[in-house]
Design a protein around this motif. Structure first.
Motif, short mmCIF file in Angstrom:
data_model
loop_
_atom_site.label_atom_id
_atom_site.label_comp_id
_atom_site.label_asym_id
_atom_site.label_seq_id
_atom_site.Cartn_x
_atom_site.Cartn_y
_atom_site.Cartn_z
N PHE A 79 0.78 -1.25 -0.05
CA PHE A 79 -0.01 -0.08 -0.04
C PHE A 79 0.95 1.20 0.20
N ILE A 80 0.25 2.50 -0.26
CA ILE A 80 0.89 3.60 -0.41
C ILE A 80 0.46 4.49 0.83
N LYS A 81 -0.70 4.89 0.99
CA LYS A 81 -1.66 5.67 2.07
C LYS A 81 -1.94 4.94 3.23
N GLU A 82 -1.32 5.60 4.31
CA GLU A 82 -2.32 4.66 5.56
C GLU A 82 -2.92 5.61 6.40
N GLN A 83 -4.07 5.24 6.77
CA GLN A 83 -4.87 6.11 7.48
C GLN A 83 -5.30 5.67 8.82
N ALA A 84 -5.38 6.42 9.96
CA ALA A 84 -5.56 5.90 11.36
C ALA A 84 -6.98 5.18 11.19
N GLY A 85 -7.09 3.99 11.92
CA GLY A 85 -8.60 3.65 12.00
C GLY A 85 -8.97 2.75 10.91
N ALA A 86 -8.28 2.72 9.76
CA ALA A 86 -8.69 2.41 8.41
C ALA A 86 -7.84 1.21 7.89
N GLU A 87 -8.29 0.29 7.22
CA GLU A 87 -7.16 -0.64 6.76
C GLU A 87 -6.67 -0.27 5.37
N PRO A 88 -5.51 -0.21 5.09
CA PRO A 88 -4.68 0.36 3.95
C PRO A 88 -5.43 -0.26 2.66
N VAL A 89 -5.46 0.42 1.50
CA VAL A 89 -5.93 0.04 0.28
C VAL A 89 -4.85 -0.89 -0.44
N ASP A 90 -5.11 -1.94 -0.96
CA ASP A 90 -4.18 -2.62 -1.82
C ASP A 90 -3.93 -1.88 -2.78
N VAL A 91 -2.57 -1.71 -3.34
CA VAL A 91 -2.12 -0.80 -4.29
C VAL A 91 -2.57 -1.58 -5.71
N ARG A 92 -2.95 -2.74 -6.00
CA ARG A 92 -3.38 -3.34 -6.98
C ARG A 92 -4.99 -2.87 -7.28
N GLU A 93 -5.65 -2.48 -6.23
CA GLU A 93 -7.10 -2.03 -6.37
C GLU A 93 -7.16 -0.41 -6.69
N ASP A 94 -5.99 0.22 -6.67
CA ASP A 94 -6.04 1.69 -6.79
C ASP A 94 -6.04 1.94 -8.37
N GLU A 95 -7.10 2.59 -8.74
CA GLU A 95 -7.40 2.78 -10.07
C GLU A 95 -6.18 3.26 -10.98
N ASP A 96 -5.30 4.17 -10.29
CA ASP A 96 -4.00 4.69 -11.13
C ASP A 96 -2.98 3.47 -11.42
N TYR A 97 -3.24 2.37 -10.88
CA TYR A 97 -2.30 1.01 -10.79
C TYR A 97 -3.08 0.04 -11.57
N GLN A 98 -4.27 0.11 -12.03
CA GLN A 98 -4.92 -0.92 -12.59
C GLN A 98 -4.17 -1.78 -13.85
N GLY A 99 -3.78 -2.88 -13.53
CA GLY A 99 -3.25 -4.04 -14.52
C GLY A 99 -1.74 -3.66 -14.58
N ARG A 100 -1.05 -2.91 -13.65
CA ARG A 100 0.21 -2.71 -13.68
C ARG A 100 1.09 -3.19 -12.80
N VAL A 101 0.37 -3.72 -11.75
CA VAL A 101 0.96 -4.32 -10.41
C VAL A 101 0.79 -5.65 -10.36
N GLN A 102 1.91 -6.38 -9.99
CA GLN A 102 1.85 -7.79 -9.86
C GLN A 102 2.82 -8.22 -8.73
N TYR A 103 2.25 -8.92 -7.82
CA TYR A 103 2.56 -9.68 -6.74
C TYR A 103 3.38 -11.15 -6.96
N ARG A 104 4.71 -10.95 -6.77
CA ARG A 104 5.50 -12.00 -7.08
C ARG A 104 5.70 -12.94 -5.82
N GLN A 105 5.92 -14.20 -5.76
CA GLN A 105 6.15 -15.27 -4.68
C GLN A 105 7.15 -16.17 -5.07
N SER A 106 8.44 -15.89 -5.04
CA SER A 106 9.34 -17.01 -5.69
C SER A 106 9.54 -18.04 -4.54
N PHE A 107 9.53 -17.69 -3.27
CA PHE A 107 9.48 -18.50 -2.34
C PHE A 107 8.41 -18.26 -1.39
N GLN A 108 8.35 -18.94 -0.03
CA GLN A 108 7.01 -18.82 0.71
C GLN A 108 7.09 -17.23 1.43
#
Length: 506
Positions: free
Chosen positions: A254-283
């Motif tokens: 995530f980018i922004k963190e607000q008190a009392g609220a869960e951070p927004v997954d950067v993949r769900e941000d409209e400015d990043y739509q289709g441009r972000v991939q989470y990579r997990q080469s190992f656990q």
């Protein structure tokens, strides 16, 4: 008879040659590479020979390749002088280095200077690698109930070493293997661990402690914490995390963190739509890739994971800078020019650069700097990075090219303005003449004079008049769109070259 004599002579010659070879100056080292644990002693065996019992004027051991790239004579370097000793009996030159440190890693060699020649050394030195014991968690078992903890070293620890394990600085176990297996559900296994091993000389070496299990061991590691990437390219933000033996249920960047609220997954941000991939080469890998970078992507990114025992956010995060390329220039001592493909942040130093002169590749330039001779005429230079040739810098132009574009821009505008004024003057004159003729007489439609000027019954003479006054302006109007497109191209080039209107290459 002749054959036997010839054979004896040949054998004698070979013996003489072999004796000559053996009598040459030489240095012999016992090995090409050694590995040692920090704090141990290292011995490098060495022998040297001289031709014809030549007197040796001077001998020395030196570090040919150190961490800072400098050559160091050990006996003269305060970092070594108190920790080294050399055996000097007969032709021995054995070197012993005590209490070795990580920075002692490098290539060592011996040399001597006979009275009859310059320095003599071995053709290649001994590459010494100094390492330390480390405790590591097997990433394949991270987050599992059974967690494998390894006592790691890049050096061979000799035949059948045994390992002592410590939990929270208190002795816990003894193993013949390089690892132990812990139970993440048992509180008695939580804590920090270190391992200890005994080398062949009987000296014990112990690793630093590493927090392995328990909530206090949670952590996120960003490598590195600052990243610079080209606008339009892709970038990987490398990350690993330690859930302290707990089971991870969810994770987000995530980018922004607000008190009392869960951070927004950067993949769900409209400015990043289709441009972000989470990579997990190992656990416990938490790396993220962002593609088609924009200037607005220059942010600080943080990783958070959620477990069955709570949540954790890694600080301080990864700061991403997004840059484009620009060519700057400076003079060289030889009178030439040094071009620099620069950026607003520091790009990785393993990149290969591509340089262009008037749009054509400059083959001899592969780094961020390119030296060119002084030339005259209309010249422009630009640069790009290999793998991203479409992300080319704006051109840096010579003064001649810049002035030429400026002249072209003016020349493209002047004819059109002149044509416009001439057409306006002709139209005004014709209008006034028509008004004056109306005041003098009202012509009869049947009158031959009017018929001569009637467009419906034009004569060839009138056609000639129209051609001289009207057709040529219309021809110019047909050319105007072409001139306008040319001016657009010239203006574009003009502004590109306007980055550096002063002299670049003369």
């Amino acid at each position: 008879m002749f054959s036997r004599t010839s054979g004896n002579i040949t054998a004698a010659v070979i013996l003489i040659l072999l004796t000559g070879v053996q009598a040459q100056h030489s240095v012999t080292l016992s090995s090409q590479s050694l590995c040692a644990l920090t704090g141990s002693s290292v011995k490098i065996s060495c022998k040297y020979t001289t031709a014809d019992s030549s007197r040796v004027r001077e001998t020395e051991w030196y570090q040919l390749q150190s961490s800072d790239g400098e050559e160091r004579v050990l006996s003269k370097d305060p970092q070594f002088s108190a920790r080294v000793s050399v055996r000097t009996e007969q032709n021995d030159c054995d070197l012993t280095v005590r209490d070795v440190r990580l920075r002692d890693s490098g290539v060592y060699n011996f040399r001597f200077r006979p009275s009859s020649s310059d320095w003599i050394s071995a053709s290649s030195g001994v590459n010494l690698t100094v390492t330390e014991l480390q405790v590591k968690v097997d990433h394949k078992t991270a987050g599992q109930r059974k967690v494998k903890v390894i006592c790691s070293s890049t050096c061979s620890l000799g035949a059948n070493p045994h390992y002592d394990w410590y939990r929270n600085e208190v002795y816990k176990a003894y193993t013949d293997d390089t690892f132990i297996v812990l139970d993440s559900t048992r509180s008695s296994d939580e804590g920090s661990y270190s391992c200890q091993v005994e080398d062949s000389s009987g000296k014990r070496h112990r690793s630093p402690s590493v927090c392995v299990l328990g909530k206090e061991c949670w952590g996120v590691t960003y490598t590195p914490e600052r990243v610079c990437a080209l606008k339009g390219s892709s970038v990987d933000l490398s990350c690993s995390y330690n859930p302290g033996g707990h089971t991870v249920t969810k994770s987000v960047w995530f980018i922004k963190e607000q008190a009392g609220a869960e951070p927004v997954d950067v993949r769900e941000d409209e400015d990043y739509q289709g441009r972000v991939q989470y990579r997990q080469s190992f656990q416990n890998d938490c790396s993220m890739r962002i593609t088609h970078l924009r200037e607005s992507d220059a942010q600080t990114y943080r990783f958070r994971f959620y477990t069955d025992g709570g949540e954790y956010t890694g600080q301080p995060g990864v700061t991403l800078s997004v840059t484009d390329l620009k060519v700057s220039v400076s003079d060289t001592d030889s009178g030439g020019k040094k071009l620099n493909c620069s950026s607003t942040c520091t790009l990785p130093n393993n990149l290969t650069y591509i340089w262009y002169k008037n749009g054509q590749p400059v083959i001899h330039c592969k780094s961020a700097f390119c030296s060119v001779a002084v030339v005259s005429g209309t010249v422009s230079y630009s640069c790009a990075v290999e793998g991203h040739v479409s992300l080319i810098s704006p051109p840096l132009c010579s003064a001649e090219l810049w002035k030429l574009h400026a002249v072209w821009g003016a020349v493209g505008v002047v004819p059109v303005l002149a044509l416009f004024l001439l057409t306006a003057i002709l139209c005004i004159k014709r209008k006034r003449r028509a008004e004056r003729d109306t005041d003098i007489q009202t012509p009869d439609p049947a009158d031959h004079t009017y018929a001569a000027l009637n467009p419906a019954t034009m004569t060839s003479d009138y056609d000639t008049l129209q051609v001289s006054l009207a057709v040529h302006p219309h021809r110019e109007k047909r050319r105007a769109p072409e001139m306008k497109n040319e001016r657009s191209f010239v203006i574009k080039q003009f502004y590109e070259c306007h980055n550096k209107p002063d002299t670049v290459l003369q």
